[in-house]
Design a protein around this motif. Structure first.
Motif, PDB file in Angstrom:
ATOM      1  N   SER A 162       0.812  -1.226   0.000  1.00 15.36           N
ATOM      2  CA  SER A 162       0.000   0.000   0.000  1.00 15.36           C
ATOM      3  C   SER A 162       0.840   1.269   0.000  1.00 15.36           C
ATOM      4  N   SER A 163       1.971   1.261   0.686  1.00  9.38           N
ATOM      5  CA  SER A 163       2.743   2.497   0.845  1.00  9.38           C
ATOM      6  C   SER A 163       4.136   2.441   0.238  1.00  9.38           C
ATOM      7  N   GLY A 164       4.534   1.286  -0.232  1.00 13.00           N
ATOM      8  CA  GLY A 164       5.899   1.144  -0.722  1.00 13.00           C
ATOM      9  C   GLY A 164       6.168   1.952  -1.975  1.00 13.00           C
ATOM     10  N   SER A 165       7.442   2.163  -2.238  1.00 10.78           N
ATOM     11  CA  SER A 165       7.847   2.832  -3.482  1.00 10.78           C
ATOM     12  C   SER A 165       7.558   1.866  -4.636  1.00 10.78           C
ATOM     13  N   PRO A 166       7.524   2.372  -5.875  1.00  9.16           N
ATOM     14  CA  PRO A 166       7.322   1.454  -7.009  1.00  9.16           C
ATOM     15  C   PRO A 166       8.325   0.290  -6.996  1.00  9.16           C
ATOM     16  N   GLU A 167       9.587   0.575  -6.667  1.00 12.35           N
ATOM     17  CA  GLU A 167      10.595  -0.499  -6.635  1.00 12.35           C
ATOM     18  C   GLU A 167      10.274  -1.537  -5.561  1.00 12.35           C
ATOM     19  N   GLU A 168       9.849  -1.073  -4.371  1.00 12.47           N
ATOM     20  CA  GLU A 168       9.502  -2.011  -3.296  1.00 12.47           C
ATOM     21  C   GLU A 168       8.312  -2.882  -3.704  1.00 12.47           C
ATOM     22  N   LYS A 169       7.297  -2.260  -4.299  1.00 10.40           N
ATOM     23  CA  LYS A 169       6.130  -3.018  -4.749  1.00 10.40           C
ATOM     24  C   LYS A 169       6.528  -4.046  -5.803  1.00 10.40           C
ATOM     25  N   LEU A 170       7.391  -3.642  -6.705  1.00 15.38           N
ATOM     26  CA  LEU A 170       7.807  -4.554  -7.773  1.00 15.38           C
ATOM     27  C   LEU A 170       8.677  -5.687  -7.239  1.00 15.38           C
ATOM     28  N   ASN A 171       9.518  -5.400  -6.262  1.00 16.26           N
ATOM     29  CA  ASN A 171      10.308  -6.474  -5.641  1.00 16.26           C
ATOM     30  C   ASN A 171       9.383  -7.473  -4.954  1.00 16.26           C
ATOM     31  N   TRP A 172       8.328  -6.976  -4.319  1.00 14.35           N
ATOM     32  CA  TRP A 172       7.350  -7.839  -3.677  1.00 14.35           C
ATOM     33  C   TRP A 172       6.621  -8.666  -4.746  1.00 14.35           C
ATOM     34  N   ALA A 173       6.209  -8.000  -5.831  1.00 12.53           N
ATOM     35  CA  ALA A 173       5.510  -8.707  -6.922  1.00 12.53           C
ATOM     36  C   ALA A 173       6.414  -9.777  -7.531  1.00 12.53           C
ATOM     37  N   PHE A 174       7.712  -9.466  -7.668  1.00 13.03           N
ATOM     38  CA  PHE A 174       8.648 -10.462  -8.204  1.00 13.03           C
ATOM     39  C   PHE A 174       8.613 -11.722  -7.344  1.00 13.03           C
ATOM     40  N   SER A 175       8.613 -11.556  -6.035  1.00  8.59           N
ATOM     41  CA  SER A 175       8.577 -12.713  -5.130  1.00  8.59           C
ATOM     42  C   SER A 175       7.317 -13.539  -5.348  1.00  8.59           C
ATOM     43  N   MET A 176       6.212 -12.874  -5.692  1.00  8.84           N
ATOM     44  CA  MET A 176       4.972 -13.591  -5.951  1.00  8.84           C
ATOM     45  C   MET A 176       5.078 -14.372  -7.265  1.00  8.84           C
ATOM     46  N   TYR A 177       5.674 -13.774  -8.285  1.00  8.54           N
ATOM     47  CA  TYR A 177       5.802 -14.435  -9.584  1.00  8.54           C
ATOM     48  C   TYR A 177       6.822 -15.570  -9.557  1.00  8.54           C
ATOM     49  N   ASP A 178       7.823 -15.453  -8.702  1.00 12.07           N
ATOM     50  CA  ASP A 178       8.847 -16.492  -8.580  1.00 12.07           C
ATOM     51  C   ASP A 178       8.272 -17.618  -7.716  1.00 12.07           C
ATOM     52  N   VAL A 179       7.360 -18.390  -8.307  1.00 13.74           N
ATOM     53  CA  VAL A 179       6.562 -19.372  -7.572  1.00 13.74           C
ATOM     54  C   VAL A 179       7.431 -20.374  -6.817  1.00 13.74           C
ATOM     55  N   ASP A 180       8.508 -20.856  -7.458  1.00 16.74           N
ATOM     56  CA  ASP A 180       9.331 -21.875  -6.800  1.00 16.74           C
ATOM     57  C   ASP A 180      10.458 -21.290  -5.945  1.00 16.74           C
ATOM     58  N   GLY A 181      10.566 -19.955  -5.923  1.00 13.43           N
ATOM     59  CA  GLY A 181      11.537 -19.298  -5.045  1.00 13.43           C
ATOM     60  C   GLY A 181      12.994 -19.482  -5.434  1.00 13.43           C
ATOM     61  N   ASN A 182      13.259 -19.772  -6.720  1.00 10.60           N
ATOM     62  CA  ASN A 182      14.643 -20.019  -7.127  1.00 10.60           C
ATOM     63  C   ASN A 182      15.401 -18.761  -7.559  1.00 10.60           C
ATOM     64  N   GLY A 183      14.758 -17.591  -7.473  1.00 10.47           N
ATOM     65  CA  GLY A 183      15.463 -16.346  -7.782  1.00 10.47           C
ATOM     66  C   GLY A 183      15.244 -15.814  -9.187  1.00 10.47           C
ATOM     67  N   TRP A 184      14.486 -16.535 -10.004  1.00  8.87           N
ATOM     68  CA  TRP A 184      14.124 -16.018 -11.318  1.00  8.87           C
ATOM     69  C   TRP A 184      12.737 -16.523 -11.693  1.00  8.87           C
ATOM     70  N   ILE A 185      12.164 -15.897 -12.736  1.00  7.84           N
ATOM     71  CA  ILE A 185      10.841 -16.277 -13.226  1.00  7.84           C
ATOM     72  C   ILE A 185      11.029 -16.924 -14.584  1.00  7.84           C
ATOM     73  N   ASP A 186      10.396 -18.088 -14.774  1.00  4.22           N
ATOM     74  CA  ASP A 186      10.412 -18.693 -16.107  1.00  4.22           C
ATOM     75  C   ASP A 186       9.019 -18.530 -16.726  1.00  4.22           C
ATOM     76  N   LEU A 187       8.881 -18.909 -17.987  1.00  4.65           N
ATOM     77  CA  LEU A 187       7.614 -18.689 -18.693  1.00  4.65           C
ATOM     78  C   LEU A 187       6.436 -19.422 -18.030  1.00  4.65           C
ATOM     79  N   PRO A 188       6.591 -20.687 -17.583  1.00  5.27           N
ATOM     80  CA  PRO A 188       5.453 -21.329 -16.898  1.00  5.27           C
ATOM     81  C   PRO A 188       5.002 -20.570 -15.640  1.00  5.27           C
ATOM     82  N   GLU A 189       5.941 -20.014 -14.876  1.00  3.88           N
ATOM     83  CA  GLU A 189       5.567 -19.230 -13.689  1.00  3.88           C
ATOM     84  C   GLU A 189       4.814 -17.967 -14.098  1.00  3.88           C
ATOM     85  N   MET A 190       5.312 -17.273 -15.111  1.00  3.90           N
ATOM     86  CA  MET A 190       4.658 -16.055 -15.598  1.00  3.90           C
ATOM     87  C   MET A 190       3.243 -16.384 -16.074  1.00  3.90           C
ATOM     88  N   THR A 191       3.097 -17.485 -16.806  1.00  5.10           N
ATOM     89  CA  THR A 191       1.795 -17.885 -17.335  1.00  5.10           C
ATOM     90  C   THR A 191       0.825 -18.204 -16.201  1.00  5.10           C
TER      91      THR A 191
END
Length: 191
Positions: A95-124
């Motif tokens: 709610s209050s984070g900077s755009p970068e903080e929000k995006l870092n949080w969103a990245f963690s959500m997209y990185d479903v398996d927690g391996n530090g990157w997003i692959d196409l199946p995770e994005m899909t």
């Protein structure tokens, strides 16, 4: 969480921790705590309760799958429930984070398996859950008739700057910061 046997109040350590790690003052933290404990008397927000609360934000769509991803990201210690500290830290960022903080949080959500990157199946997987959550009327507002799979692939190709089949946290944040429409699609809870 609080003093032994007492859940009516947060411990001084918890209040200090939250004052340092969020943008809230002590009285705001205590107000949030009262509300949290009213909804979760045992101090634990379960996946089912979380889904019931979150689904109210998206009444026309099916938010269940998306809720699973958000819940997983809020539950930072991965113990199967969200305690008050996890809850407030996540609310603060979303709610209050900077755009970068929000995006870092969103990245963690997209990185479903927690391996530090997003692959196409995770994005899909995440893009599909966003489409399901939005419901039929809001999909029209995206002014696109692309399938979630095609949309995910287009986003992934744009983000995978070095074409290695992986989107790193840095690529994700940089690409989103340069594209407001992308931020709006990828973080529907923060717009």
């Amino acid at each position: 969480m609080g003093a032994k046997g007492s859940k009516e109040r947060l411990s001084k350590q918890d209040i200090e921790f939250l004052k340092v790690n969020t943008r809230y003052d002590e009285s705001t933290i205590n107000e949030w705590y009262k509300g949290f404990m009213a909804d979760c008397p045992d101090g634990k927000l379960t996946p089912t309760s979380f889904m019931q609360i979150y689904s109210k934000c998206f009444p026309t769509g099916n938010a269940n799958e998306f809720c699973d991803h958000v819940f997983r990201t809020f539950d930072s210690d991965k113990n199967g429930f969200i305690d008050f500290k996890e809850f407030l830290l996540a609310i603060d960022v979303t709610s209050s984070g900077s755009p970068e903080e929000k995006l870092n949080w969103a990245f963690s959500m997209y990185d479903v398996d927690g391996n530090g990157w997003i692959d196409l199946p995770e994005m899909t997987k995440i893009v599909k859950s966003i489409y399901n959550m939005m419901g039929p009327h809001q999909k029209m507002a995206l002014d696109t008739y692309e399938s979630p799979e095609a949309r995910a692939e287009g986003i992934f190709r744009r983000m995978d700057i070095n074409s290695d089949g992986r989107v790193t946290r840095q690529e994700f944040v940089r690409c989103c910061l340069d594209d407001q429409k992308l931020i709006e699609l990828l973080t529907p809870h923060s717009t």
